[in-house]
Design an enzyme around this catalytic site. Sequence first.
Site, short mmCIF file in Angstrom:
data_model
loop_
_atom_site.label_atom_id
_atom_site.label_comp_id
_atom_site.label_asym_id
_atom_site.label_seq_id
_atom_site.Cartn_x
_atom_site.Cartn_y
_atom_site.Cartn_z
N ARG A 79 25.52 34.19 4.81
CA ARG A 79 25.77 35.11 6.22
C ARG A 79 24.89 36.44 5.66
O ARG A 79 24.83 36.96 4.69
CB ARG A 79 27.09 35.35 6.46
CG ARG A 79 27.84 34.05 7.25
CD ARG A 79 28.97 34.46 7.62
NE ARG A 79 29.79 34.71 6.44
CZ ARG A 79 30.22 35.80 6.18
NH1 ARG A 79 29.95 37.19 6.62
NH2 ARG A 79 31.34 36.02 5.16
N TYR A 224 21.41 28.55 7.46
CA TYR A 224 22.75 28.48 6.41
C TYR A 224 23.87 28.51 7.71
O TYR A 224 23.97 28.92 8.58
CB TYR A 224 22.91 30.07 5.91
CG TYR A 224 24.25 30.00 5.29
CD1 TYR A 224 24.73 29.19 4.03
CD2 TYR A 224 25.19 31.09 5.80
CE1 TYR A 224 25.85 29.05 3.58
CE2 TYR A 224 26.55 31.01 5.37
CZ TYR A 224 26.87 30.35 3.92
OH TYR A 224 28.20 30.22 3.62
N LYS A 233 31.47 30.58 12.92
CA LYS A 233 31.90 32.02 12.70
C LYS A 233 31.55 32.92 14.15
O LYS A 233 32.27 33.69 14.55
CB LYS A 233 31.11 32.77 11.71
CG LYS A 233 31.44 32.02 10.28
CD LYS A 233 32.75 32.20 9.85
CE LYS A 233 32.97 31.75 8.25
NZ LYS A 233 34.37 32.03 7.83
N HIS A 253 40.64 34.70 11.17
CA HIS A 253 40.03 34.18 9.97
C HIS A 253 40.98 33.66 8.92
O HIS A 253 41.46 34.15 7.87
CB HIS A 253 38.93 35.10 9.22
CG HIS A 253 38.24 34.62 8.27
ND1 HIS A 253 37.66 35.39 7.34
CD2 HIS A 253 37.58 33.43 7.90
CE1 HIS A 253 36.86 34.73 6.53
NE2 HIS A 253 36.74 33.49 7.09
N SER A 275 35.85 35.76 2.98
CA SER A 275 35.01 34.52 2.74
C SER A 275 34.92 34.46 1.10
O SER A 275 34.81 35.51 0.44
CB SER A 275 33.71 34.78 3.19
OG SER A 275 33.78 34.51 4.54
N CYS A 277 37.49 33.91 -0.91
CA CYS A 277 38.68 34.55 -1.48
C CYS A 277 39.90 33.69 -1.52
O CYS A 277 41.11 34.20 -1.78
CB CYS A 277 38.95 35.90 -1.02
SG CYS A 277 37.69 37.16 -1.40
N ASP A 300 40.02 27.60 7.56
CA ASP A 300 39.21 28.96 7.74
C ASP A 300 39.56 29.69 8.98
O ASP A 300 39.30 30.81 9.07
CB ASP A 300 37.48 28.43 7.88
CG ASP A 300 36.56 29.69 7.62
OD1 ASP A 300 36.98 30.47 6.94
OD2 ASP A 300 35.61 29.53 8.25
N ASN A 390 27.40 30.58 -3.72
CA ASN A 390 27.86 30.27 -2.26
C ASN A 390 27.50 28.81 -1.82
O ASN A 390 27.22 28.55 -0.77
CB ASN A 390 27.15 31.29 -1.53
CG ASN A 390 27.78 31.30 0.10
OD1 ASN A 390 29.12 31.08 0.19
ND2 ASN A 390 27.04 31.38 0.89
N SER A 391 27.25 27.91 -2.93
CA SER A 391 26.85 26.46 -2.54
C SER A 391 27.99 25.96 -1.82
O SER A 391 29.13 26.33 -2.34
CB SER A 391 26.50 25.63 -3.68
OG SER A 391 27.36 25.92 -4.67
N ARG A 392 27.88 25.12 -0.83
CA ARG A 392 29.01 24.45 -0.03
C ARG A 392 29.05 22.91 0.20
O ARG A 392 27.81 22.18 0.12
CB ARG A 392 28.80 25.22 1.25
CG ARG A 392 28.83 26.62 1.50
CD ARG A 392 30.22 27.23 1.68
NE ARG A 392 30.15 28.76 1.55
CZ ARG A 392 31.08 29.28 2.13
NH1 ARG A 392 32.46 28.67 2.62
NH2 ARG A 392 31.22 30.74 1.74
N1 LIG Z 1 41.60 33.35 -9.82
C1 LIG Z 1 41.73 32.51 -8.71
N2 LIG Z 1 40.73 32.09 -8.09
C2 LIG Z 1 40.65 31.35 -6.84
C3 LIG Z 1 42.08 31.21 -6.32
N3 LIG Z 1 41.91 30.45 -5.26
C4 LIG Z 1 40.46 30.48 -4.99
N4 LIG Z 1 39.88 30.87 -5.93
C5 LIG Z 1 38.13 30.98 -6.27
O1 LIG Z 1 37.80 31.68 -5.26
C6 LIG Z 1 36.47 30.98 -4.99
C7 LIG Z 1 36.67 30.73 -3.30
O2 LIG Z 1 37.81 30.05 -3.09
P1 LIG Z 1 37.91 29.47 -1.44
O3 LIG Z 1 39.27 28.74 -1.51
O4 LIG Z 1 36.56 28.51 -1.41
O5 LIG Z 1 37.80 30.61 -0.60
P2 LIG Z 1 37.30 30.59 1.04
O6 LIG Z 1 35.90 31.02 1.17
O7 LIG Z 1 38.10 31.87 1.42
O8 LIG Z 1 37.92 29.46 1.61
C8 LIG Z 1 36.51 29.74 -5.55
O9 LIG Z 1 35.63 29.80 -6.55
C9 LIG Z 1 37.89 29.33 -6.19
O10 LIG Z 1 37.74 28.94 -7.25
C10 LIG Z 1 43.20 31.74 -7.11
O11 LIG Z 1 44.22 31.39 -6.83
N5 LIG Z 1 43.19 32.31 -8.30
C1 LIG Z 2 31.44 29.72 6.36
C2 LIG Z 2 32.14 30.72 5.63
O1 LIG Z 2 33.27 30.77 5.14
P1 LIG Z 2 34.24 31.21 4.04
O2 LIG Z 2 33.69 31.46 2.82
O3 LIG Z 2 35.19 31.85 4.76
O4 LIG Z 2 35.00 29.64 3.82
C3 LIG Z 2 31.04 31.74 5.60
O5 LIG Z 2 31.24 32.93 4.94
O6 LIG Z 2 29.90 31.59 5.73
MN LIG Z 3 36.55 28.37 2.70
#
Ligand SMILES: Nc1nc2c(ncn2[C@@H]2O[C@H](COP(=O)(O)OP(=O)(O)O)[C@@H](O)[C@H]2O)c(=O)[nH]1
Ligand SMILES: C=C(OP(=O)(O)O)C(=O)O
Ligand SMILES: [Mn+2]
Length: 610
Positions: A79, A224, A233, A253, A275, A277, A300, A390-392
């Site tokens: 983004r 993207y 979003k 979110h 995002s 996290c 999400d 940020n690969s998806r």
């Molecule tokens: N250390 C740690 N890393 C985490 C945890 N949960 C997610 N991650 C890492 O944070 C990154 C983003 O996680 P994701 O669930 O895809 O985040 P989203 O974008 O909020 O959905 C990934 O690399 C995960 O491996 C956790 O409980 N502990």
């Molecule tokens: C789709 C996204 O979501 P998130 O990382 O919150 O999963 C983004 O940030 O572009």
């Molecule tokens: Mn996500």
Amino acid sequence: MSAETPELSKPTTHQGILAWVEEIAQLTKPRDVHWCTGSDDEWVQLTDSLVETGTFVRLDESKKPNSFYCASDPSDVARVEDRTFICSVDEKDCGPTNNWMDPGEMKAIMRKLYDGCMAGRTMYVIPFVMGHLEADKPMFGVEITDSAYVVSSMRVMARMGSHVLRRMEELADAGEDVEWVPALHSVGMPLAEGQADVAWPCNETKYIVQFPEERMIWSFGSGYGGNALLGKKCYALRIASVMARDEGWLAEHMLILKLTSPQGVTKYVAAAFPSACGKTNLAMLEPTIPGWKVESIGDDIAWMKIGDDGRLWAVNPEYGFFGVAPGTNEHTNPNAMRTINKGNSVFTNVALTEDGDVWWEGLENPPAKATSWKGEPWTPESDELSSHPNSRYCTPIKQCPILADEYDDPRGVPIDAILFGGRRKTTIPLVTEARDWVHGTFMGATLSSETTAAAVGQVGLVRRDPMAMLPFIGYNAGDYFNHWINVGKDNDASKLPKIFYVNWFRRDEDGGFLWPGFGENSRVLKWVIERIEGQAAAVETPIGHVPTPESLDIDGLDMTPEAVTAALDVDVEEWKAELPGITEWFEKFGDHLPAVLWTELDGLKARLGA
Ligand SMILES: Nc1nc2c(ncn2[C@@H]2O[C@H](COP(=O)(O)OP(=O)(O)O)[C@@H](O)[C@H]2O)c(=O)[nH]1
Ligand SMILES: C=C(OP(=O)(O)O)C(=O)O
Ligand SMILES: [Mn+2]
């Protein structure tokens, strides 16, 4: 069908949509116009043509059936927050956290960019609905795009196709005023006569623009996901947050999960993390504590409304997962692995292995050789990453083996707990319970997190990210806090969810994570539920209630008692150091900041002895 003659075979009787599509075709001058049906045949045609143009590589059928690898232009990977605008009529309604431009001025700039921008390309018309088609008021949208990649991704991420158009026509024929969000997207790379296309067309100039009063989205220059799949979003958060403000609900979110205890008691939890996290991971969690079960509802976005029973009911408006690939593996997120291994998925900016599969950092069994997301030869010895951080993966929600049945219920689920969380190396304990709704709103409004690769820019900088919505609030964030306060004021507080603040990312002196995270986060969920039920103990601290070391179930956890204490620690000095930043943050909002949040800050200061 040609753009000039839509009247020859009208794809819809909906005059408003026809007129808009005609207007956009006149402006963007595509080679042809395709009204998306959402059919399987259409998917085959689209993906075949994407393979032919080199945008997609078909993966091995035995590994990832009906799935594709895709590499973006290296400049178009996330983004673009500095190119994202809220073009409200009045600048005050945009607020200090968003970029603003006068809507007329923005339209003049963008009309020039859009003029002829689809030359040599197909213009796709995607009728879609965010949430359920059977909702009381279905949340329709129509995305126009010149990107087949966007169409294929939208088919995974949103309920789209002819059936949506038929429903809109039916409602319009019945005399209903069918609202729909026009969402215009172009990659911004017209093709001259005979000019060869590239695998990932895009434009250096990018605009991601929301017109909140008109409930309209214009996006230009990027392919993207977060910039181009406009239902996600742009609509379900930025535009929907404005609708929610006007109509008294919440567009957030947040992931949504269903948690069942060994006694069979079911609770629903929504959680907002910025995002990258941990939303997708928590949404699909495999509990490490015996007898507890998690089922997913969304990863999400949550739309939440007060029901007739006074409780806060949440739906996931999406239809797929657009998850961060790196770090996803059989240990961290086995359910995501099971979901994507069923196929029907698109993988963007990961590595392609020689045997036709995908790989990324953190996945088991690194391949001896692969092609990196940049298209270069890669081996485990390479200095560069195989995959963009940020690969998806883009995968259908229905393939999730732990999808809760309630997912398909247009009423949604009643939320028992809301978690706010960020990525902080210090200060923020593993879990803190808010005293009440206002205090929980204060926690959300002051949430801070390190920046991640999900947005272009420096990674690892701590910034305020209120309710994990900083890039997604479609109006003045001060007014948004006030809206949260009002939800608490206008409703029976005893029926609203309890609010908690979590941090999976606190570090020890050596820089390692204090808390093992992932499946072990079930221990925190258990404490949360036990607090709601009045069963678990807590220590009252200046920042809220944190678990006593005994109240957190650490049975079988590979962690020293000292480390558990460190994860839960409330360090008064660290918290005092937070205060100037919070004050400065609140001052940004002037009169728009609800006074009760200042009162909360004063209370915090007093309790810290600051
Ligand atoms: N250390 C740690 N890393 C985490 C945890 N949960 C997610 N991650 C890492 O944070 C990154 C983003 O996680 P994701 O669930 O895809 O985040 P989203 O974008 O909020 O959905 C990934 O690399 C995960 O491996 C956790 O409980 N502990
Ligand atoms: C789709 C996204 O979501 P998130 O990382 O919150 O999963 C983004 O940030 O572009
Ligand atoms: Mn996500």
